[in-house]
Enzyme design. Structure first.
Site, mmCIF file in Angstrom:
data_model
loop_
_atom_site.group_PDB
_atom_site.id
_atom_site.type_symbol
_atom_site.label_atom_id
_atom_site.label_comp_id
_atom_site.label_asym_id
_atom_site.label_seq_id
_atom_site.Cartn_x
_atom_site.Cartn_y
_atom_site.Cartn_z
ATOM 1 C CE LYS A 37 -0.563 0.333 4.991
ATOM 2 N NZ LYS A 37 -1.443 0.409 6.125
ATOM 3 C CG LEU A 40 9.728 -2.866 -3.595
ATOM 4 C CD1 LEU A 40 9.063 -4.168 -3.217
ATOM 5 C CD2 LEU A 40 10.125 -2.881 -5.071
ATOM 6 C CD GLU A 206 14.324 1.043 29.063
ATOM 7 O OE1 GLU A 206 14.293 1.412 27.882
ATOM 8 O OE2 GLU A 206 13.566 0.158 29.526
ATOM 9 C CG HIS A 441 48.950 -6.363 15.564
ATOM 10 N ND1 HIS A 441 48.289 -6.030 16.735
ATOM 11 C CD2 HIS A 441 50.040 -5.538 15.485
ATOM 12 C CE1 HIS A 441 48.963 -5.064 17.347
ATOM 13 N NE2 HIS A 441 50.033 -4.747 16.604
#
Ligand SMILES: Cc1cc2nc3c(=O)[nH]c(=O)nc-3n(C[C@H](O)[C@H](O)[C@H](O)COP(=O)(O)OP(=O)(O)OC[C@H]3O[C@@H](n4cnc5c(N)ncnc54)[C@H](O)[C@@H]3O)c2cc1C
Length: 464
Positions: A37, A40, A206, A441
Site C-alpha cells: 500500500k 516497496l 527507560e 594486527h
C-alpha cells in the site's frame, strides 16, 4: 466489478519479510504477486534501518570533525546543514529503492499497488492506491508480512510535532535544542546518538534498569558509561506517567514525581504488529497479543497462510524478516528447510559506540541451566581501538569446558565484528578452538581473539 487472478504465492506487504519471500519464490519458479500500500522496501528501507544509519553516519562525520584535534588535525565544525543531511539520506534510500524495484521487476513478480485484506484462505481483496475497482488476487498460498508500527503509550498523544515517533523524527526540518527520548532500546539509543551529535541536549527515560535492556548487563553498563561521558543523560527504572504540550515544548512526568521538559519528545518504546483490519478474523488466523501465531515454518493456524517479519513474535529485525521470508518460499518449493535458530541471530544497535551481540547473555545462560565461564576483554588493550579513540568491551560467555554460548561487544565498528562472533556461536566452537585462529594486527577483531585466548587460559594482552 472485480478482476480475478491466480498465483502460486500472494504476498501482503513488501517490507523485508515480504519482498525476500517474493524474490526467493520467484527464483524458485513460482508465480508471485506482491501487494503493497505504500512503498516497496517497507519500514527498513524507508523509515528504519537505512535512513537511521545514514543519519548516524552524518553524526559520525560531525564527531570526527569535532574530535579532529585529538588526531592532530586542525578542523573547525561549523554547523549541521539539515537540508544537506536529508538530501544525502534520501539519496541513499532512493538509490536502494530503485535497485530493489528493478530486481523485483526482473524476477517477473507482479507488484500490485494497493491495500489488501484477506478474503478467504487463498485470496486477498485489494483496494488500489490509485482508485478504481477492487481486485481479488488468488493464490495457492498467502503470506502475510504487514510489519509493524511505532507502539504508543496509553494516555500520551503523539501529535507528530512535539510528541513524535521515529517516523516523524526522520523528516524533521529543524534540530531540536532538547529532546526527551522515551525508551532506551536500540531505536532510542540510536536517535540519542544522532541528536547528541547534531547538538541537542538529550535525555533518555527507560522503564527497565538499564539502557539496551535486552543486552548483557556488561554491554549496557559500558554503553551507559560512554553516553555519560558524551553528555547524554538518562534515567533508568523510571516510568512515564504523562507527557503534555506546553507553550514552548513538552513536559514529561515520571512516576517518582520528577518533571522533565524539552522541545520534543520521541516515543520509542517498541513496535506493534500490524494485524488489525487485514481480515485475519474473516479467515480464522489465530493471534496472540496482536502477533500472528506460527509454527517453525512460519505457517499460521490456517494451512494455506504463512506470516513473517515484525508481526510474528520473533526478533523484530530486518535480517530476521529476510530469513523468514526465504524459509517460507523454500518450504513452499518443497525443499528440506531447517527451522531458524533465533538465538544465533546477530543483534546490533548502531549508537556511538555500537553495541553488538549474538547468543545468550551471562544471565540467560545461567537461566538455561549452564554452568558458565566468562571473560570481559577491555578494548583499552587493543591497538586499533586506541588508534580510533574508542573504548568498550568484548565479553564472551561459554559453557564450562564447552562451547561459546554468547558474545557481547561495545565499541566503534563492533557491528562489523559480529559476523565472526556469529560463526563462533552458531558453530558451537569452544574457546580453545577459536584461540587457535590468528587475527590480523592491528585490528579490532583481535579483541575477539584476545577474549577467547583468555577464556582458553592463555591470555596475550590481558590478565588471567
Ligand atoms: C527507526 C528504526 C530503525 C531500525 N533499524 C534497524 C536496523 O538497523 N537493523 C534491523 O535489522 N532492523 C531495524 N529496524 C527494524 C526493521 O525495519 C524491521 O524489522 C523490518 O522492516 C520488518 O520487516 P517486515 O517485512 O516485517 O515489515 P515492514 O518493513 O514494516 O513492511 C511491512 C509492509 O507492509 C505494508 N502493509 C501493511 N499493511 C498492508 C496492507 N493491508 N496492504 C498492503 N500493504 C500493507 C506496509 O506499508 C509495509 O511496507 C528498524 C526499525 C525502525 C523503526
Amino acid at each position: 466489478m472485480s478482476q480475478q487472478d491466480d498465483f502460486d504465492l500472494v504476498v501482503l506487504g513488501a517490507g523485508s519479510g515480504g519482498y525476500a519471500a517474493a524474490l526467493r519464490a520467484a527464483e524458485l519458479g513460482m508465480r508471485v504477486a506482491l501487494i503493497e500500500k505504500d512503498k516497496l522496501g517497507g519500514t527498513c528501507l524507508h523509515k528504519g534501518c537505512i535512513p537511521t544509519k545514514a543519519l548516524l553516519h552524518s553524526a559520525e562525520v560531525i564527531e570526527d570533525i569535532k574530535n579532529a584535534a585529538n588526531f592532530g588535525v586542525a578542523a573547525a565544525f561549523d554547523h549541521v546543514d539539515l537540508a544537506g543531511v536529508r538530501k544525502y539520506k534520501d539519496g541513499v534510500v532512493g538509490g536502494l529503492f530503485r535497485g530493489l524495484s528493478g530486481l523485483v521487476a526482473s524476477r517477473g513478480i507482479e507488484q500490485i499497488d494497493g491495500t489488501g485484506q484477506l478474503s478467504s484462505p487463498t485470496s486477498v481483496t485489494v483496494t488500489p492506491t490509485a482508485g478504481g475497482a477492487q481486485r481479488v488476487v488468488s493464490g495457492t498460498n498467502l503470506l502475510i508480512a504487514t510489519g509493524s508500527v511505532p507502539k504508543q503509550i496509553p494516555g500520551i498523544i503523539v501529535d507528530g510535532e512535539r510528541i513524535i515517533t521515529s517516523d516523524d523524527a526522520l523528516t524533521l526540518d529543524t534540530i531540536p535544542r532538547s529532546v526527551i527520548i522515551l525508551g532506551g532500546g536500540a531505536i532510542g539509543c540510536e536517535f540519542a546518538t544522532i541528536w547528541n551529535s547534531f547538538g541537542a541536549k538529550v535525555t533518555i527515560v527507560e522503564a527497565l534498569p538499564h539502557l539496551v535492556p535486552l543486552e548483557d548487563v556488561a554491554s549496557s553498563k559500558s554503553l551507559e558509561k560512554s553516553f555519560k561521558r558524551q553528555g547524554i543523560e538518562f534515567t533508568v527504572g523510571a516510568m512515564v506517567t504523562e507527557a503534555t504540550r506546553t507553550p514552548d515544548g513538552v513536559s514529561v512526568s515520571l512516576e517518582d514525581g520528577t518533571t522533565l521538559s524539552a522541545d520534543l519528545v520521541l516515543v520509542a518504546i517498541g513496535r506493534a504488529p500490524v494485524s488489525e483490519g487485514i481480515g485475519l478474523e474473516t479467515v480464522g488466523v489465530e493471534t496472540y497479543r496482536g502477533y500472528i501465531k506460527v509454527d517453525q515454518h512460519c505457517r499460521t493456524s490456517v494451512p494455506t497462510i504463512f506470516a513473517v517479519g515484525d508481526l510474528i513474535p520473533t526478533l523484530q529485525l530486518a535480517h530476521v524478516g529476510f530469513a523468514e521470508g526465504i524459509l517460507v518460499a523454500e518450504t513452499l518449493a518443497g525443499q528440506q528447510v531447517q527451522p531458524i535458530d533465533y538465538l544465533g541471530i546477530p543483534r546490533v544497535t548502531y549508537s556511538h559506540p555500537e553495541v553488538a551481540s549474538v547468543g545468550l547473555t551471562a544471565h540467560s545462560a545461567v537461566e538455561h541451566g549452564y554452568d558458565i565461564e566468562e571473560v570481559t576483554y577491555d578494548l583499552a588493550g587493543n591497538g586499533k581501538a586506541r588508534i580510533l579513540g574508542t573504548s568498550g568491551i568484548v565479553k564472551v560467555v561459554a559453557a564450562k569446558n564447552g562451547p561459546v554460548l554468547g558474545v557481547h561487544m561495545v565499541g566503534a565498528r563492533v557491528g562489523e565484528l559480529i559476523s565472526e562472533a556469529q560463526l563462533i556461536v552458531n558453530w558451537d566452537a569452544r574457546p580453545d578452538e577459536v584461540a587457535q585462529h590468528i587475527h590480523a594486527h592491528p585490528t579490532l577483531s583481535e579483541a575477539v581473539g584476545e577474549a577467547h585466548l583468555a577464556l582458553a587460559g592463555k591470555p596475550l594482552h590481558s590478565h588471567n
